[in-house]
Design an enzyme around this catalytic site. Structure first.
Site, PDB file in Angstrom:
ATOM      1  N   LYS A 112       0.815  -1.215   0.000  1.00 30.95           N
ATOM      2  CA  LYS A 112       0.000   0.000   0.000  1.00 30.95           C
ATOM      3  C   LYS A 112       0.852   1.272   0.000  1.00 30.95           C
ATOM      4  O   LYS A 112       0.391   2.328  -0.399  1.00 30.95           O
ATOM      5  CB  LYS A 112      -0.968  -0.029   1.170  1.00 30.95           C
ATOM      6  CG  LYS A 112      -1.924  -1.221   1.041  1.00 30.95           C
ATOM      7  CD  LYS A 112      -3.204  -1.061   1.776  1.00 30.95           C
ATOM      8  CE  LYS A 112      -4.263  -2.065   1.358  1.00 30.95           C
ATOM      9  NZ  LYS A 112      -3.933  -3.471   1.659  1.00 30.95           N
TER      10      LYS A 112
HETATM   11  C1  LIG Z   1      -4.617  -4.542   1.070  1.00 33.16           C
HETATM   12  C2  LIG Z   1      -3.898  -5.845   1.024  1.00 33.16           C
HETATM   13  C3  LIG Z   1      -4.271  -6.880   0.126  1.00 33.16           C
HETATM   14  C4  LIG Z   1      -5.470  -6.769  -0.777  1.00 33.16           C
HETATM   15  O1  LIG Z   1      -5.323  -5.815  -1.792  1.00 33.16           O
HETATM   16  P1  LIG Z   1      -6.623  -5.275  -2.564  1.00 33.16           P
HETATM   17  O2  LIG Z   1      -6.147  -4.192  -3.442  1.00 33.16           O
HETATM   18  O3  LIG Z   1      -7.569  -4.794  -1.497  1.00 33.16           O
HETATM   19  O4  LIG Z   1      -7.186  -6.440  -3.327  1.00 33.16           O
HETATM   20  C5  LIG Z   1      -3.488  -8.024   0.103  1.00 33.16           C
HETATM   21  N1  LIG Z   1      -2.438  -8.187   0.926  1.00 33.16           N
HETATM   22  C6  LIG Z   1      -2.057  -7.237   1.800  1.00 33.16           C
HETATM   23  C7  LIG Z   1      -0.898  -7.479   2.686  1.00 33.16           C
HETATM   24  C8  LIG Z   1      -2.772  -6.031   1.884  1.00 33.16           C
HETATM   25  O5  LIG Z   1      -2.394  -5.096   2.770  1.00 33.16           O
END
Ligand SMILES: *Cc1c(COP(=O)(O)O)cnc(C)c1O
Length: 462
Positions: A112
Site C-alpha cells: 500500500k
Molecule cells: C490490502 C492488502 C491486500 C489486498 O489488496 P486489494 O487491493 O484490497 O485487493 C493483500 N495483501 C495485503 C498485505 C494487503 O495489505
C-alpha cells in the site's frame, strides 16, 4: 484526461477533482473515460528505465492537464526515494519460472506504500497550489491506515483521521499507526469491528455538514483513483524485467478489495502482454465463487490468517464490471444494488468473457500455513500469509509452465508473526528502521461505535 462514474449519473471530473474526493455522487467509482494505449515498441523502449522513470511514463497520461511533467517526476522521485531496496520493487526467484515481486520495501512494509506515498505527495502539491485544506477520513483493518498516515503526515494542508477496530488489529499494525508523530495525525480505535468503522466513514462522507465551511473529506482507500493508477506501474516493471513485452508473463494477486489486481487488468488493457491474471482469495471467496460459478451473493465475514483480505464485497470489482457491462452505468447500478440480481449472476456470455481474463483460487488457513512452510523449505524464503495465498493460487492455476509466473508479495512477514508461528517457523525480526517500535509512544483515542462520537472528535481536533 477526464474521469467518469461507473454508475453513469454523475458529471465527468478532472484528475484533480477525483483525487480530492471519494465515491462519485451517484454512488459509483471514478474511472478514466479512455485508457491510454502503449504499443509493443513503446513498452520495449522502456526496458532500461528504473522504477521512478518508468512510473513517470506510465502515470503521465492519467494526470495530463493537472500536473506538469517535470513536477510529476519530482513527486514520483520523492515517493519512492525512501524505499529500502534500490530496485523499489525487486523480483525474487522461487523456482523454475516462478517469481515473487517484493512490494513491501516501503516505510510500512506492505504494497500500500506504493500508492499512498504518491497520494500524499500529489495531495500536498495540489492543495498547496490551491491554498486549500482537506480532511482525510479512512477506516482500516490494518495496512491501509499506517501507509496512509506515513504518506500524508508531511502534508501541511491535511488533517488525517484513521479509524481501526479496537483490539482487532495486530500489535505491530496498531503501533505502526499510533506511533506516527504529528499534530495533524489522529488515530481512533472504534469499539466495534472493521465493518462498523467503514459504515461510520461512509456516513460521514454522505453528510459532511459537520466540517467547517470550505473543508471536504478525501478518501484514502482504493476507491481513490490515484491509488489504482500508482499500482499499474509495477506490473510493467516486473514484466520488463522478465522479457516483456516480447513474451507474456502471468500474475497471481492476493486479493481483497480488488484494487491491486484491477491495476494489473488495466496494465493489460493498456498494451502489456499478460497471459494469466489470477485472483487469489482466502475463505472470503465472493470473487472465486463468481469466477467459478457466476455467483456474486454475499456470505458472512470470516476472520482468517490473512486479515487484509477479510472482506465481504470487493469495491473495486465494480470498476471491472463497468467494462464487462459495456460501460452501461445503469445496468451496472441495478446489478450492484439489487441482491437478487447479484445472486443470479451476470449474463452467461459476459461471465465467460470474465473467465477468459481472470482465473481464481480460494486458499484456506491450513493451506496458507502449509505454503509458508513449504516455500521456506524449498527456497529459504519466508513469506507472509497473503503472499502465501498468492503462491498457492499461482501453483494451482498455472496454465503454461513456459510463461513466467509472478506472485505479488504484498506484505513483509513480520507484520503477521502469528501466521508465521502457526506455520512452525520463527517470526522474523523487525527491519532496522522499526527496531524501536515497541518503545515508541502511542497516541490514540478509543471511541464508541457511533457516527456522532467520531464527527465530534474530528470537529474538536481540526
Ligand atoms: C490490502 C492488502 C491486500 C489486498 O489488496 P486489494 O487491493 O484490497 O485487493 C493483500 N495483501 C495485503 C498485505 C494487503 O495489505
Amino acid at each position: 484526461m477526464k474521469y467518469i462514474s461507473t454508475r453513469g449519473q454523475s458529471p465527468a471530473q478532472t484528475f484533480e477533482q477525483v483525487l480530492l474526493t471519494g465515491l462519485a455522487p451517484d454512488g459509483g467509482l471514478y474511472v478514466p473515460d479512455t485508457l491510454p494505449q502503449f504499443s509493443q515498441a513503446q513498452i520495449a523502449a522502456w526496458a532500461g528505465l528504473d522504477y521512478p522513470a518508468l512510473a513517470h511514463q506510465v502515470i503521465s497520461p492519467f494526470v495530463d492537464g493537472a500536473i506538469d511533467s517535470a513536477t510529476l517526476r519530482t513527486l514520483i522521485d520523492k515517493s519512492y526515494a525512501g524505499f529500502a531496496h534500490k530496485a523499489v520493487a525487486p523480483l525474487r526467484q522461487l523456482g523454475h519460472n516462478e517469481w515473487v515481486l517484493e512490494l513491501y520495501c516501503g516505510p510500512t512494509l506492505a504494497f500500500k506504500d506504493f500508492a499512498l506515498q504518491l497520494l500524499g505527495n500529489l495531495l500536498d502539491h495540489v492543495l498547496t497550489r490551491n491554498n486549500q485544506k482537506v480532511v482525510i477520513l479512512g477506516a482500516t483493518s490494518g495496512d491501509t491506515g499506517s501507509a496512509a498516515l506515513e504518506g500524508c503526515r508531511h502534508c501541511e494542508n491535511v488533517d488525517i483521521f484513521i479509524l481501526h477496530p479496537h483490539q482487532r488489529v495486530s500489535e505491530v499494525q496498531r503501533r505502526q499507526m499510533t506511533t506516527v508523530p504529528g499534530g495533524n495525525v489522529h488515530n481512533i480505535a472504534v469499539r466495534g469491528n472493521f465493518d462498523d468503522c467503514q459504515r461510520i466513514v461512509k456516513s460521514a462522507f454522505g453528510d459532511q455538514s459537520f466540517l467547517p465551511p470550505g473543508r471536504q473529506l478525501v478518501a484514502v482507500n482504493s476507491i481513490n483513483w490515484a491509488r489504482i493508477m500508482a499500482q499499474i506501474v509495477y506490473y510493467f516493471y516486473a514484466a520488463l524485467a522478465l522479457g516483456g513485452p516480447h513474451r507474456p508473463v502471468s500474475f497471481s494477486v492476493p486479493t481483497g478489495n480488488f484494487g491491486d489486481i484491477y491495476a494489473g487488468y488495466l496494465a493489460m488493457r493498456m498494451g502489456l502482454p499478460v497471459k494469466q491474471l489470477i485472483i487469489a482469495t482466502n475463505s472470503n471467496d465472493i470473487l472465486h465463487r463468481f469466477m467459478n460459478r457466476n455467483d456474486y451473493s454475499q456470505s458472512p465475514l470470516q476472520h482468517t490468517l490473512a486479515p487484509s483480505m477479510d472482506i465481504m464485497v470487493s469495491s473495486n470489482f465494480e470498476r471491472y464490471l463497468f467494462d464487462l457491462f459495456g460501460r452501461d452505468g445503469q445496468a451496472l447500478a441495478r446489478f450492484m444494488t439489487d441482491p437478487a440480481e447479484a445472486a443470479s449472476g451476470v449474463d452467461p456470455a459476459l461471465w465467460q468473457q470474465a473467465r477468459q481474463i481472470f482465473a481464481s483460487a480460494r486458499v484456506s488457513d491450513e493451506e496458507t500455513c502449509a505454503v509458508i512452510r513449504e516455500v521456506y523449505e524449498q527456497s529459504q524464503f519466508l513469506v507472509d500469509p497473503h503472499t502465501a495465498i498468492g503462491i498457492k493460487a499461482a501453483r494451482d492455476c498455472n496454465a503454461d509452465a513456459a510463461v513466467p509466473m509472478i506472485t505479488l508479495a504484498t506484505a513483509h512477514p513480520v507484520k503477521f508473526a502469528d501466521a508465521v508461528q502457526r506455520a512452525g517457523l520463527d517470526s522474523p525480526e523487525l527491519p532496522l528502521h522499526m527496531r524501536d517500535l515497541f518503545e515508541r509512544e502511542e497516541r490514540y483515542a478509543v471511541l464508541d461505535n457511533a457516527l456522532g462520537a467520531v464527527t465530534d472528535f474530528v470537529q474538536r481536533h481540526l
